[in-house]
Motif scaffolding. Structure first.
Motif, short mmCIF file in Angstrom:
data_model
loop_
_atom_site.label_atom_id
_atom_site.label_comp_id
_atom_site.label_asym_id
_atom_site.label_seq_id
_atom_site.Cartn_x
_atom_site.Cartn_y
_atom_site.Cartn_z
N ASP A 33 -2.90 2.67 4.41
CA ASP A 33 -1.58 2.51 3.78
C ASP A 33 -1.66 3.06 2.36
O ASP A 33 -2.28 2.44 1.49
CB ASP A 33 -1.21 1.03 3.79
CG ASP A 33 0.15 0.73 3.21
OD1 ASP A 33 0.57 1.39 2.25
OD2 ASP A 33 0.81 -0.21 3.73
N VAL A 34 -1.03 4.19 2.13
CA VAL A 34 -1.10 4.85 0.82
C VAL A 34 -0.51 3.96 -0.27
O VAL A 34 -1.09 3.83 -1.35
CB VAL A 34 -0.42 6.23 0.86
CG1 VAL A 34 -0.32 6.82 -0.54
CG2 VAL A 34 -1.19 7.18 1.78
N ASP A 35 0.63 3.32 -0.02
CA ASP A 35 1.26 2.46 -1.03
C ASP A 35 0.32 1.33 -1.44
O ASP A 35 0.17 1.03 -2.63
CB ASP A 35 2.56 1.84 -0.50
CG ASP A 35 3.68 2.87 -0.35
OD1 ASP A 35 3.66 3.89 -1.07
OD2 ASP A 35 4.56 2.65 0.50
N ARG A 36 -0.31 0.70 -0.47
CA ARG A 36 -1.24 -0.40 -0.75
C ARG A 36 -2.44 0.10 -1.55
O ARG A 36 -2.90 -0.56 -2.48
CB ARG A 36 -1.68 -1.05 0.56
CG ARG A 36 -2.55 -2.27 0.37
CD ARG A 36 -2.88 -2.91 1.69
NE ARG A 36 -3.77 -2.02 2.44
CZ ARG A 36 -4.42 -2.35 3.52
NH1 ARG A 36 -4.29 -3.55 4.04
NH2 ARG A 36 -5.22 -1.49 4.12
N ALA A 37 -2.95 1.28 -1.20
CA ALA A 37 -4.10 1.84 -1.92
C ALA A 37 -3.73 2.18 -3.36
O ALA A 37 -4.47 1.86 -4.29
CB ALA A 37 -4.63 3.08 -1.19
N VAL A 38 -2.57 2.81 -3.56
CA VAL A 38 -2.13 3.14 -4.92
C VAL A 38 -2.00 1.86 -5.75
O VAL A 38 -2.46 1.80 -6.89
CB VAL A 38 -0.79 3.92 -4.92
CG1 VAL A 38 -0.19 4.00 -6.31
CG2 VAL A 38 -0.99 5.32 -4.34
N GLU A 39 -1.40 0.84 -5.17
CA GLU A 39 -1.23 -0.42 -5.89
C GLU A 39 -2.58 -1.02 -6.30
O GLU A 39 -2.76 -1.46 -7.44
CB GLU A 39 -0.47 -1.43 -5.02
CG GLU A 39 -0.25 -2.76 -5.71
CD GLU A 39 0.51 -3.76 -4.84
OE1 GLU A 39 0.65 -4.90 -5.29
OE2 GLU A 39 0.92 -3.42 -3.72
N PHE A 40 -3.55 -1.02 -5.40
CA PHE A 40 -4.88 -1.54 -5.71
C PHE A 40 -5.53 -0.75 -6.84
O PHE A 40 -6.00 -1.33 -7.82
CB PHE A 40 -5.78 -1.51 -4.46
CG PHE A 40 -7.20 -1.89 -4.76
CD1 PHE A 40 -7.58 -3.23 -4.77
CD2 PHE A 40 -8.16 -0.93 -5.02
CE1 PHE A 40 -8.89 -3.59 -5.05
CE2 PHE A 40 -9.47 -1.28 -5.30
CZ PHE A 40 -9.83 -2.61 -5.31
N GLY A 68 -6.98 0.04 -12.87
CA GLY A 68 -6.36 0.65 -14.04
C GLY A 68 -6.14 2.15 -13.96
O GLY A 68 -5.98 2.82 -14.98
N MET A 69 -6.12 2.70 -12.75
CA MET A 69 -5.91 4.13 -12.58
C MET A 69 -4.41 4.44 -12.62
O MET A 69 -3.58 3.55 -12.46
CB MET A 69 -6.55 4.61 -11.28
CG MET A 69 -8.05 4.43 -11.28
SD MET A 69 -8.80 5.00 -9.75
CE MET A 69 -10.50 4.51 -10.03
N THR A 70 -4.08 5.70 -12.83
CA THR A 70 -2.70 6.13 -12.95
C THR A 70 -2.22 6.79 -11.66
O THR A 70 -2.84 7.75 -11.20
CB THR A 70 -2.57 7.15 -14.11
OG1 THR A 70 -3.06 6.54 -15.30
CG2 THR A 70 -1.13 7.58 -14.30
#
Length: 130
Positions: free
Chosen positions: A16-23, A29-31
């Motif tokens: 799940d890309v959204d879940r990975a980006v959120e994590f 602290g990544m952008t």
């Protein structure tokens, strides 16, 4: 003979890309970044992690791209006690650490955790930075 200068980006296959980006944004602290074609990833320093959904792989790809198969080490300037506190606040379980390891440039102290896909994530600090 060729000469490699640095890693530019890595690709992680995720469920799940959204879940990975959120994590990666909230916990590490990544952008978040968006690439042409609405592809997504995260950046830190001069590096990027491109996030490819396991259900929509982008060719060419690894031979066996599956979520949870990576083992990555990230270096922090923060005290590891601060990192531990931050991880606890985000309800991220520390699997191991702090433990002594050897990084590319010498001794490090590391904490191990997992991202939402089960990838092993090492957050480390070079010992001389303490």
């Amino acid at each position: 003979m060729i000469s490699i200068d640095r890693v530019d980006h890595l690709v992680l296959t995720v469920a799940d890309v959204d879940r990975a980006v959120e994590f990666y944004e909230q916990v590490l602290g990544m952008t978040p970044v968006t690439f042409p074609g609405d592809r997504r990833g995260v950046s830190f320093g001069a590096q990027t992690i491109k996030l490819h959904s396991a259900s929509e792989l982008v060719a060419p790809t690894a031979t066996h791209p599956v979520p949870g198969s990576a083992n990555l080490c990230f270096i922090t300037d923060n005290a590891l006690s601060e990192v531990q506190e931050h991880l606890r606040a985000h309800e991220v379980r520390i699997e191991e650490g702090p433990v002594s390891r050897i990084g590319s440039n010498g001794p490090i102290t590391s904490l191990y955790l997992r991202d939402p896909d089960g990838n092993l994530i090492e957050v480390a600090r070079y010992d001389e930075a303490e």
